[in-house]
Design a protein around this motif. Structure first.
Motif, PDB file in Angstrom:
ATOM      1  N   ARG A  38      76.135  -2.076 -17.420  1.00 13.28           N
ATOM      2  CA  ARG A  38      76.760  -1.371 -15.951  1.00 13.28           C
ATOM      3  C   ARG A  38      75.922   0.014 -16.019  1.00 13.28           C
ATOM      4  O   ARG A  38      75.760   0.502 -14.838  1.00 13.28           O
ATOM      5  CB  ARG A  38      78.083  -1.086 -16.315  1.00 13.28           C
ATOM      6  CG  ARG A  38      78.510  -0.209 -17.387  1.00 13.28           C
ATOM      7  CD  ARG A  38      79.969  -0.165 -17.473  1.00 13.28           C
ATOM      8  NE  ARG A  38      80.550   0.761 -16.461  1.00 13.28           N
ATOM      9  CZ  ARG A  38      80.524   1.966 -16.563  1.00 13.28           C
ATOM     10  NH1 ARG A  38      79.995   2.646 -17.615  1.00 13.28           N
ATOM     11  NH2 ARG A  38      81.230   2.681 -15.630  1.00 13.28           N
ATOM     12  N   LYS A  39      75.513   0.933 -17.154  1.00 12.14           N
ATOM     13  CA  LYS A  39      74.799   1.971 -17.038  1.00 12.14           C
ATOM     14  C   LYS A  39      73.419   1.802 -17.961  1.00 12.14           C
ATOM     15  O   LYS A  39      72.681   1.174 -17.254  1.00 12.14           O
ATOM     16  CB  LYS A  39      75.689   3.188 -17.316  1.00 12.14           C
ATOM     17  CG  LYS A  39      76.767   3.314 -16.674  1.00 12.14           C
ATOM     18  CD  LYS A  39      76.472   3.883 -15.254  1.00 12.14           C
ATOM     19  CE  LYS A  39      77.730   4.537 -14.344  1.00 12.14           C
ATOM     20  NZ  LYS A  39      77.129   4.683 -13.207  1.00 12.14           N
ATOM     21  N   HIS A 173      71.855  -0.976 -15.471  1.00 15.65           N
ATOM     22  CA  HIS A 173      72.527  -0.358 -14.166  1.00 15.65           C
ATOM     23  C   HIS A 173      72.836  -1.662 -13.292  1.00 15.65           C
ATOM     24  O   HIS A 173      72.773  -1.952 -12.149  1.00 15.65           O
ATOM     25  CB  HIS A 173      71.559   0.429 -13.431  1.00 15.65           C
ATOM     26  CG  HIS A 173      70.960   1.846 -14.379  1.00 15.65           C
ATOM     27  ND1 HIS A 173      71.991   2.754 -14.285  1.00 15.65           N
ATOM     28  CD2 HIS A 173      70.000   1.903 -14.532  1.00 15.65           C
ATOM     29  CE1 HIS A 173      71.303   3.572 -14.862  1.00 15.65           C
ATOM     30  NE2 HIS A 173      70.181   3.193 -15.148  1.00 15.65           N
ATOM     31  N   ASP A 198      73.722  -0.872  -9.752  1.00 13.95           N
ATOM     32  CA  ASP A 198      74.542   0.329  -9.876  1.00 13.95           C
ATOM     33  C   ASP A 198      73.759   1.313  -8.708  1.00 13.95           C
ATOM     34  O   ASP A 198      72.736   1.648  -8.577  1.00 13.95           O
ATOM     35  CB  ASP A 198      74.310   0.877 -11.267  1.00 13.95           C
ATOM     36  CG  ASP A 198      75.385   2.318 -11.184  1.00 13.95           C
ATOM     37  OD1 ASP A 198      76.193   2.509 -10.885  1.00 13.95           O
ATOM     38  OD2 ASP A 198      74.852   3.279 -12.159  1.00 13.95           O
TER      39      ASP A 198
END
Length: 820
Positions: A38-39, A173, A198
Motif C-alpha cells: 500500500r505504501k 503504492h 496510491d
C-alpha cells in the motif's frame, strides 16, 4: 511497468513476512507472483523492529522455523548483494529469581533436545561475556552462542530482491481494496483482487486463485471485508537508542525478563527495549490511512520504570545520552502466537500476520512453510501452534482483542509457569453449570474461550492459582480428585469439547472417507478414530457416535473444533451431508470411577446400567431426574464411566440431581487437571501434544483405530506402506523413579546416556506414584524387546532422572477397569 492482470498468487503487504512469502514462492517456481504494498516496502512495522534473531522457541517446530530464518538470513547478502547486517553475536538470558532460573534451565534442556547449542552460565561466566552488567540478584543465566541480530529493513529488501530475481513482481503504492470470491466445488474461493494506485484514481483487477494476507496490523481489517477472521491488535512498543558509547564493543543480546527489558548492542550504541506487564493497545478505531514510516507519540512515563531498573542493571546507561526514544506499533494475537495458513472461511485465502514482536526471527521460516503449504496443499510439518484455524470466531471481536492485547505483550517476558491462565478477556463461554461449580470452589482455566473447572478449592482455601515450577497450591486438591476417580466416583464438566453433527444421506460414506476406523456400525455405537492426511499423519483425534441411520456426532477437543470442521468441509466434495457445530447445544457431565454404575443406577433407575445392557463403546437414551440425556459409555481416564450429553436447558437440573443423589456415594467434583493426570497414567494421547499431523498413526500406537480392510480412506496407502517398511519410532510412556520431580512437556529423553527425543506431554501420576510422560523414541529396525531393554533418563533443568519406560500403559494395561 505494466501491472499484471493475472497472477499465480497475490501477496498483500510488503513487510518482511510478505517479502519472505514472495521469495519462497518464487524459489519454488511461481514466477508470476505479485506482491502489492500500500505504501513502501518495510513500512508499518518491519522498518522499526529491533532485529533480534533467536533460535529457540517454545516448541520443536517453531524452533525449526526460527533456525531456518537465521540460516537463510546468513546467506541472503551473498545471494542478493543487499547488506543485511546479520551477525551471530549470541544471546544471554539472566534470571533474578529461583523460579525464573528453573524456567530458563528447563528451556536450556529443551534447547538441547531441539538441537540448539546452549550453555548454563555462572555469575563469573556472565560477567566475562557481558562486562558492563551489574549482576546483583543473579540467580542463573543461559547463553545461546549462535543467536544473532540483523537489519530488519534490509533483510526484507533482500528477500524482495531475491523474489524479483526469480520473476516475482513487488509493486509499491498499490492499495488492495477488495479480495474477490467465487464458488468452487460448493465452497467460497478466492478469484482475484482489486487495487487502487496510491494517491490516484487508477484502479485495476488481478485474477488469482491464491491470496496471502501479510498486511500486518491491517490484516484484521482486511480480513473482515471477506468475513475472514484474523484476530490481532496493534500495541505500542517502546525502545530507546543511546548515543554512541566510546569503547563499546560487540556484545551478545541480553535479556533480563524479570525487569521486562532487553539490551542490543549495535554500532557502539545500546538499544534498550521493553515488554512491560500492561501494554497500550493502539489503533482501536482504525489505523490512519497514510500511516507509513510513522512513530507514535512518546510516553516517557510509561517507559520510565523500565529505564530506572535498566540504569542500575547496566550502569553505563546512566551517562549515555539518549539518541532516540521510539514508540511504534506492532501486532499481537490473543495467544502470543502468529497466524499462518489457509483460513477456514475461503479456499485459497492464506495468512501470515500477527507476529507478536518476533517477526524478524520468524518470517524466514514462516515464508518457507507457507510457500510449501500453498504448493503441496499441506504444511511441511506440524504447524498447529500458529495455524490460523486455532482461532475461534469470537476472537475477532474488537473489544476482546483490545482487552487481551493489554496482557499478551507483557506475557512475552512474564514467567511462563506451567498451567498459567490468561487473566484478561475472560468469562465469555460458560457451561450452564458454571455458577453452580464456582459456588463449590471451582477454579477455572480457559481454553478456546471456554471457562473450564480445572480444580476445586477446599473450604477456606483461596480459589485461585499460585503459580510455580514446583508443586502448585492445587497439587493436593487435584490428587484428591484423581483418587476419587480411581477409587470411588468423580464428576467433571466436559461441555467445552466440540460436537460436530454430520447429517445426510451420505453421512456414513463421507465419514468412512475421512476416518481411519469403520463407520458402518449400528446406531448407538461409539467409534474412536482419527482423521488422517495422505502421509498417515493425524489431523484429528475424535470419537464418532452414530445417532441414527443418517446422523453422526463427532466429538473433538475444544481447541480444535474450528480446525476439524474446516478439514471436514474441505473434504466434503460431492457427499450429500451437512455439517453443523452443535457444541453450544448440549452440556456434558462425566461420571467416572468404580462406583459410577451404582451412582447412575440410583440417579436414573429406569435405565439398566449393566455391561450386558449397556456395553462399553455404546450410547443410549436415558431418563435422569426430570429430564432426558444420552449416556455415552466411553472413558478418557481409564475407569468405568459414562459421558452424559444433556440439552443445555436441562443441564443444570441434571447436575443438581446428580449432586443430590451422589452424596450417598461420596461423589467428588473434579477438575480437568485430574482428568489429564488420569489420562496420562493410562497412556491416552492428547492431540496437539502427543499426536499431530506429522505423527504417523502407527508410530503413535493407534493402529488399532485404523481399519485398512476398508476399500478407501484418506491415508490408507500411507498406513499400508508403513506396515510394510516398519516403524521408525514408537511412542513410549515414562515414569520417573524419584517421586519428587515434575514433568510438563519437552523434557529431553535420554536412552543409554544419549538424547534421542523429548516428552510430548507430562503430568503427575498420583496412582503410579511419580511424574509420567509420553514421548517418541527412534527404533528403526529394532525389536520392541531391545527398545525396552535400554536404560532411560529424563532431563529436567539440566538434571537427569532415571525413568521406567513402557510400550503398554503402566496403569491397567489391559483396560479391564473400563469394561467391567
Amino acid at each position: 511497468m505494466t501491472i499484471p492482470t493475472k497472477a499465480s498468487a497475490v501477496i498483500i503487504g510488503g513487510g518482511i513476512a510478505g517479502c519472505s512469502v514472495a521469495y519462497h514462492l518464487a524459489k519454488l517456481g511461481w514466477t508470476d507472483v505479485v506482491l502489492l504494498e500500500r505504501k513502501q516496502l518495510t513500512s508499518g512495522t518491519t522498518w522499526h523492529a529491533a532485529g533480534l534473531i533467536a533460535q529457540l522457541r517454545a516448541t520443536k517446530n517453531m524452533t525449526r522455523l526460527s533456525k531456518y530464518s537465521q540460516e537463510l538470513y546468513g546467506e541472503l547478502e551473498a545471494e542478493t548483494g543487499v547488506a543485511t547486517g546479520f551477525r551471530r553475536n549470541g544471546s544471554i538470558t539472566m534470571a533474578l529469581t529461583e523460579e525464573r532460573r528453573e524456567e530458563i534451565f528447563r528451556q536450556a534442556s529443551m534447547a538441547r533436545a531441539f538441537g540448539v547449542e546452549v550453555d548454563q552460565l555462572s555469575e563469573a561466566d556472565l560477567k566475562a561475556l557481558y562486562p558492563h552488567l551489574n549482576t546483583t540478584g543473579f540467580a542463573g543465566a543461559v547463553h545461546v552462542p549462535k543467536d544473532g541480530q540483523g537489519d530488519p529493513g534490509n533483510i526484507a529488501l533482500a528477500l524482495a530482491k531475491g523474489a524479483r530475481m526469480r520473476g516475482a513482481h513487488t509493486l509499491e503504492h498499490m492499495l488492495v481494496t477488495q479480495v474477490h470470491e467465487t464458488t468452487r466445488n460448493g465452497q467460497r474461493a478466492v478469484s482475484g483482487v482489486s487495487w487502487q494506485k496510491d494517491g490516484t484514481q487508477e484502479t485495476g483487477f488481478i485474477a488469482t486463485d491464491f491470496v496471502v494476507n501479510c498486511a500486518g496490523m491491517w490484516a484484521a481489517e482486511l480480513g473482515r471485508k471477506n468475513a475472514v477472521n484474523v484476530p490481532l491488535q496493534a500495541c505500542e512498543h517502546f525502545y530507546i537508542v543511546t548515543e554512541t558509547i566510546p569503547g563499546l564493543t560487540q556484545l551478545p543480546t541480553l535479556r533480563v525478563p524479570d525487569e521486562c527489558a532487553y539490551y542490543k548492542e549495535d554500532a557502539g550504541k545500546i538499544l534498550l527495549g521493553a515488554f512491560e506487564p500492561v501494554s497500550k493497545p493502539w489503533g482501536m478505531h482504525g489505523i490512519p490511512k497514510d500511516f507509513c514510516f510513522d512513530q507514535l507519540p512518546e510516553d516517557f512515563d510509561h517507559f520510565e520504570p523500565i529505564l530506572e531498573k535498566a540504569i542500575t542493571r547496566v550502569p553505563l546507561l546512566e551517562s549515555a545520552g539518549i539518541h532516540t526514544f521510539f514508540n511504534g506499533p506492532e501486532s499481537f494475537t490473543p495467544d502470543d502466537a502468529y497466524h499462518l495458513g489457509e483460513v477456514p472461511e475461503v479456499r485459497g485465502y492464506y495468512v501470515a500476520a500477527g507476529f507478536n514482536s518476533v517477526g524478524i526471527q520468524s518470517s524466514g521460516g514462516a515464508g518457507m512453510a507457507l510457500a510449501h503449504w500453498m504448493e503441496h496443499g499441506q504444511p511441511p510439518f506440524d504447524l498447529s501452534d500458529v495455524d490460523i484455524r486455532r482461532m475461534q470466531p469470537f476472537m475477532g471481536n474488537r473489544t476482546y482483542l483490545v482487552e487481551r492485547a493489554k496482557e499478551t505483550l507483557g506475557l512475552l517476558y512474564a514467567d511462563h509457569f506451567p498451567y498459567r491462565q490468561k487473566a484478561t478477556a475472560r468469562g465469555l463461554r460458560r457451561a450452564p453449570f458454571h455458577d453452580l461449580l464456582a459456588a463449590r470452589g471451582a477454579v477455572f482455566g480457559e481454553t478456546a474461550g471456554w471457562e473450564r473447572a480445572n480444580w476445586f478449592a477446599a473450604p477456606g482455601q483461596t480459589p485461585a492459582y499460585e503459580y510455580s515450577w514446583k508443586r502448585q497450591n492445587w497439587f493436593d486438591n487435584s490428587a484428591t480428585e484423581h483418587r476419587a476417580i480411581r477409587e470411588n466416583v468423580g464428576l467433571y464438566d466436559m461441555t467445552s469439547f466440540g460436537k460436530i453433527l454430520v447429517d445426510g444421506r451420505d453421512a456414513e460414506t463421507f465419514l468412512n472417507h475421512i476416518c481411519g476406523a469403520e463407520m458402518a456400525v449400528p446406531t448407538g455405537k461409539i467409534v474412536y478414530t482419527q482423521f488422517l492426511n495422505p502421509l498417515g499423519g493425524i489431523e484429528a483425534d475424535v470419537t464418532v457416535t452414530r445417532l441414527s441411520e443418517t446422523r453422526y456426532m463427532v466429538v473433538t477437543p475444544a481447541a480444535t473444533t474450528v480446525r476439524d470442521l474446516s478439514w471436514m468441509t474441505r473434504h466434503r466434495g460431492d457427499f450429500a451431508v451437512s455439517l453443523f457445530d452443535a457444541t453450544a447445544s448440549e452440556a456434558v457431565l462425566c461420571v467416572m470411577g468404580p462406583n459410577a454404575r451404582a451412582l447412575l443406577q440410583a440417579a436414573a433407575p429406569w435405565h439398566d446400567w449393566s455391561t450386558e445392557a449397556h456395553p462399553f463403546g455404546t450410547m443410549q437414551q436415558i431418563e435422569i431426574g426430570l429430564g432426558l440425556a444420552r449416556a455415552h459409555r466411553v472413558s478418557y481416564v481409564g475407569e468405568l464411566g459414562w459421558e452424559l450429553y444433556i440439552s443445555t436447558d436441562q443441564a443444570t437440573h441434571v447436575l443438581e440431581h446428580l449432586l443430590q443423589v451422589g452424596g450417598a456415594f461420596g461423589l467428588t467434583l473434579c477438575g480437568l487437571h485430574a482428568m489429564d493426570s488420569c489420562r496420562i497414567e493410562k497412556g491416552f494421547r492428547h492431540f496437539g501434544h502427543d499426536i499431530t499431523q506429522e505423527d504417523h498413526v502407527l508410530e503413535a500406537g493407534l493402529g488399532f483405530a485404523v481399519k485398512t480392510a476398508k476399500p478407501s480412506f484418506i491415508g490408507r496407502d500411507a498406513v499400508l506402506r508403513k506396515k510394510d517398511s516398519g516403524l521408525s519410532s514408537r511412542m513410549l510412556q515414562f515414569r520417573l523413579s524419584d517421586p519428587a520431580p515434575l514433568l510438563y512437556h519437552a523434557e529431553p529423553i535420554l536412552r543409554d546416556g544419549a538424547v534421542v527425543g523429548y516428552l510430548t506431554s507430562g503430568a503427575y501420576g498420583h496412582t503410579l506414584g511419580g511424574a509420567v510422560g509420553l514421548g517418541y523414541v527412534p527404533c528403526a529396525g529394532e525389536a520392541v524387546a531391545d527398545l525396552l531393554a535400554s536404560s532411560y533418563q529424563i532431563e529436567i533443568a539440566g538434571v537427569r532422572h532415571a525413568a521406567e519406560a513402557s510400550l503398554k500403559p503402566l496403569y491397567d494395561p489391559t483396560s479391564a477397569r473400563t469394561k467391567v
